[in-house]
Motif scaffolding. Structure first.
Motif, PDB file in Angstrom:
ATOM      1  N   ARG A  44       0.823  -1.205   0.000  1.00 23.39           N
ATOM      2  CA  ARG A  44       0.000   0.000   0.000  1.00 23.39           C
ATOM      3  C   ARG A  44       0.859   1.257   0.000  1.00 23.39           C
ATOM      4  NH1 ARG A  44      -3.540  -0.073   4.897  1.00 23.39           N
ATOM      5  NH2 ARG A  44      -2.445  -1.894   5.661  1.00 23.39           N
ATOM      6  N   LEU A  45       2.025   1.172   0.615  1.00 25.66           N
ATOM      7  CA  LEU A  45       2.899   2.333   0.731  1.00 25.66           C
ATOM      8  C   LEU A  45       3.650   2.605  -0.568  1.00 25.66           C
ATOM      9  CD1 LEU A  45       4.101   4.530   2.550  1.00 25.66           C
ATOM     10  CD2 LEU A  45       5.763   2.836   3.381  1.00 25.66           C
ATOM     11  N   TYR A  46       4.078   1.552  -1.243  1.00 27.39           N
ATOM     12  CA  TYR A  46       4.921   1.725  -2.420  1.00 27.39           C
ATOM     13  C   TYR A  46       4.201   1.398  -3.724  1.00 27.39           C
ATOM     14  CZ  TYR A  46       8.481   1.776   1.221  1.00 27.39           C
ATOM     15  OH  TYR A  46       9.211   2.079   2.347  1.00 27.39           O
ATOM     16  N   GLY A  47       2.991   0.838  -3.631  1.00 29.03           N
ATOM     17  CA  GLY A  47       2.260   0.476  -4.833  1.00 29.03           C
ATOM     18  C   GLY A  47       1.103   1.413  -5.112  1.00 29.03           C
ATOM     19  N   ASN A  48       0.312   1.054  -6.101  1.00 27.52           N
ATOM     20  CA  ASN A  48      -0.879   1.822  -6.469  1.00 27.52           C
ATOM     21  C   ASN A  48      -2.041   0.843  -6.628  1.00 27.52           C
ATOM     22  OD1 ASN A  48      -0.152   4.784  -6.931  1.00 27.52           O
ATOM     23  ND2 ASN A  48       1.477   3.742  -8.061  1.00 27.52           N
ATOM     24  N   LEU A  49      -2.513   0.321  -5.506  1.00 30.61           N
ATOM     25  CA  LEU A  49      -3.611  -0.628  -5.534  1.00 30.61           C
ATOM     26  C   LEU A  49      -4.891   0.086  -5.958  1.00 30.61           C
ATOM     27  CD1 LEU A  49      -2.855  -2.499  -2.188  1.00 30.61           C
ATOM     28  CD2 LEU A  49      -2.170  -3.157  -4.497  1.00 30.61           C
ATOM     29  N   PRO A  50      -5.772  -0.601  -6.676  1.00 29.44           N
ATOM     30  CA  PRO A  50      -7.015   0.049  -7.113  1.00 29.44           C
ATOM     31  C   PRO A  50      -7.948   0.300  -5.945  1.00 29.44           C
ATOM     32  CG  PRO A  50      -7.045  -2.295  -7.669  1.00 29.44           C
ATOM     33  CD  PRO A  50      -5.673  -1.996  -7.164  1.00 29.44           C
ATOM     34  N   ALA A  51      -8.764   1.364  -6.061  1.00 28.60           N
ATOM     35  CA  ALA A  51      -9.799   1.636  -5.058  1.00 28.60           C
ATOM     36  C   ALA A  51     -10.746   0.433  -4.999  1.00 28.60           C
ATOM     37  CB  ALA A  51     -10.556   2.896  -5.434  1.00 28.60           C
ATOM     38  N   PRO A  52     -11.275   0.111  -3.803  1.00 24.42           N
ATOM     39  CA  PRO A  52     -11.323   0.950  -2.604  1.00 24.42           C
ATOM     40  C   PRO A  52     -10.059   0.930  -1.737  1.00 24.42           C
ATOM     41  CG  PRO A  52     -12.461  -1.095  -2.157  1.00 24.42           C
ATOM     42  CD  PRO A  52     -12.066  -1.136  -3.609  1.00 24.42           C
ATOM     43  N   GLN A  53      -9.025   0.165  -2.147  1.00 24.43           N
ATOM     44  CA  GLN A  53      -7.801   0.194  -1.350  1.00 24.43           C
ATOM     45  C   GLN A  53      -7.208   1.604  -1.396  1.00 24.43           C
ATOM     46  OE1 GLN A  53      -6.858  -2.189   0.654  1.00 24.43           O
ATOM     47  NE2 GLN A  53      -8.653  -3.329  -0.048  1.00 24.43           N
ATOM     48  N   PRO A  54      -6.806   2.144  -0.254  1.00 24.12           N
ATOM     49  CA  PRO A  54      -6.302   3.524  -0.222  1.00 24.12           C
ATOM     50  C   PRO A  54      -4.849   3.620  -0.659  1.00 24.12           C
ATOM     51  CG  PRO A  54      -6.223   2.586   1.967  1.00 24.12           C
ATOM     52  CD  PRO A  54      -6.862   1.536   1.090  1.00 24.12           C
ATOM     53  N   ARG A  55      -4.445   4.824  -0.978  1.00 28.37           N
ATOM     54  CA  ARG A  55      -3.024   5.138  -1.165  1.00 28.37           C
ATOM     55  C   ARG A  55      -2.464   5.503   0.203  1.00 28.37           C
ATOM     56  NH1 ARG A  55      -0.459   6.884  -5.843  1.00 28.37           N
ATOM     57  NH2 ARG A  55       0.366   8.704  -4.744  1.00 28.37           N
ATOM     58  N   MET A  56      -1.503   4.731   0.651  1.00 29.15           N
ATOM     59  CA  MET A  56      -0.932   4.935   1.974  1.00 29.15           C
ATOM     60  C   MET A  56       0.293   5.838   1.897  1.00 29.15           C
ATOM     61  SD  MET A  56       0.548   2.073   4.637  1.00 29.15           S
ATOM     62  CE  MET A  56       1.337   2.555   6.177  1.00 29.15           C
ATOM     63  N   HIS A  57       0.449   6.676   2.914  1.00 28.10           N
ATOM     64  CA  HIS A  57       1.650   7.485   3.092  1.00 28.10           C
ATOM     65  C   HIS A  57       2.175   7.246   4.503  1.00 28.10           C
ATOM     66  CE1 HIS A  57       1.273  10.254  -0.459  1.00 28.10           C
ATOM     67  NE2 HIS A  57       0.031   9.818  -0.383  1.00 28.10           N
ATOM     68  N   LEU A  58       3.455   7.431   4.665  1.00 27.30           N
ATOM     69  CA  LEU A  58       4.071   7.355   5.987  1.00 27.30           C
ATOM     70  C   LEU A  58       5.037   8.522   6.105  1.00 27.30           C
ATOM     71  CD1 LEU A  58       4.528   6.063   8.676  1.00 27.30           C
ATOM     72  CD2 LEU A  58       5.990   4.351   7.606  1.00 27.30           C
ATOM     73  N   LEU A  59       4.636   9.511   6.890  1.00 29.01           N
ATOM     74  CA  LEU A  59       5.420  10.724   7.080  1.00 29.01           C
ATOM     75  C   LEU A  59       6.180  10.592   8.397  1.00 29.01           C
ATOM     76  CD1 LEU A  59       5.816  13.516   5.682  1.00 29.01           C
ATOM     77  CD2 LEU A  59       4.004  14.374   7.175  1.00 29.01           C
ATOM     78  N   VAL A  60       7.492  10.655   8.322  1.00 23.61           N
ATOM     79  CA  VAL A  60       8.299  10.508   9.535  1.00 23.61           C
ATOM     80  C   VAL A  60       9.069  11.798   9.781  1.00 23.61           C
ATOM     81  CG1 VAL A  60       8.505   8.010   9.286  1.00 23.61           C
ATOM     82  CG2 VAL A  60      10.258   9.496   8.278  1.00 23.61           C
ATOM     83  N   VAL A  61       9.428  12.018  11.041  1.00 17.05           N
ATOM     84  CA  VAL A  61      10.223  13.191  11.416  1.00 17.05           C
ATOM     85  C   VAL A  61      11.528  12.682  12.022  1.00 17.05           C
ATOM     86  CG1 VAL A  61       9.021  13.402  13.643  1.00 17.05           C
ATOM     87  CG2 VAL A  61      10.259  15.363  12.709  1.00 17.05           C
ATOM     88  N   VAL A  62      12.626  13.204  11.508  1.00 11.40           N
ATOM     89  CA  VAL A  62      13.958  12.797  11.951  1.00 11.40           C
ATOM     90  C   VAL A  62      14.732  14.049  12.343  1.00 11.40           C
ATOM     91  CG1 VAL A  62      13.969  10.737  10.492  1.00 11.40           C
ATOM     92  CG2 VAL A  62      14.911  12.884   9.605  1.00 11.40           C
TER      93      VAL A  62
END
Length: 236
Positions: A44-62
């Motif tokens: 989900r994070l690196y792919g583009n699954l079709p809806a209804p699967q969401p586009r996932m993001h992971l925002l990190v702070v370093v």
């Protein structure tokens, strides 16, 4: 300490930072019903699954260059393209870095990216939601952060409650449906949002989690009835 930097792992893959986030996530979210299996994240994070699967993001702070593995915190969030909504799924801050404004920075960063992504798809963001434990239904035992303390922190960050009989479907890798959560919304400039916006998000969310016909689901129908008209946003 150097100025914190935000990195979206969807655009800048880093196995080390993903592993560091997973470790902090595992130590923060201790309720099996609320936890996903992190092995499900990469597609989900690196792919583009079709809806209804969401586009996932992971925002990190370093606290250093992008190559650092010193993670201060992070937020996982999802873009639901059919309903034009976002879901903030997991916000984690390392205990020693709490109360430094990192949670606000991460949420603002996630909201900005959700707005950017929906506009790139030719529309506007309709709603942004989140979940948290209801302090009236769970105790503080076995939690990395007391539910009422977490609720207070989310209120400071702009979250408000949608008063419906919310039920989270079983997560992949979880332990079944979760009935002790509150559904929250991040809508700072209004006291209500159209019930149809929340309903459409929940319909897509349920389908993404394997409920093929939400309209035939008892829990979904109960929430749908409560969302007729407008959804009032209540202070936490």
């Amino acid at each position: 300490m150097p100025s914190p930097q935000l990195i979206d792992l969807r655009d800048n893959p880093s196995p080390a930072l993903l592993a560091a986030f997973e470790d902090l996530y595992t130590r923060t979210f201790t309720d099996p019903a609320e936890r996903e299996n992190p092995t499900q994240w990469p597609p989900r994070l690196y792919g583009n699954l079709p809806a209804p699967q969401p586009r996932m993001h992971l925002l990190v702070v370093v606290d250093g260059p992008p190559a650092t593995t010193h993670l201060l915190g992070g937020i996982a969030f999802e873009h639901y393209r059919d309903s034009h909504c976002g879901l903030l799924t997991y916000l984690v801050i390392a205990p020693e870095f709490r109360r430094r404004g990192l949670g606000r920075q991460l949420i603002h960063g996630a909201l900005a990216r959700l707005h950017q992504e929906t506009r790139a798809h030719g529309t506007e963001l309709c709603g942004v939601f989140a979940e948290t434990e209801d302090p009236d239904k769970v105790g503080a035992n076995d939690n990395a952060m007391a539910p009422r303390e977490r609720l207070t922190a989310l209120a400071r960050l702009g979250a408000r409650r949608i008063d419906i009989p919310y039920v989270q479907p079983a997560l992949e890798g979880g332990s079944g449906r979760c009935r002790h959560l509150l559904l929250l919304a991040f809508h700072p400039h209004t006291d209500a949002i159209p019930g149809a916006v929340v309903r459409d998000f929940l319909h897509e969310f349920y389908r993404a989690l394997g409920i093929d016909a939400p309209q035939a689901d008892v829990d979904f129908r109960a929430m749908e009835r409560a969302l007729e008209g407008v959804a009032i946003l209540q202070a936490l």
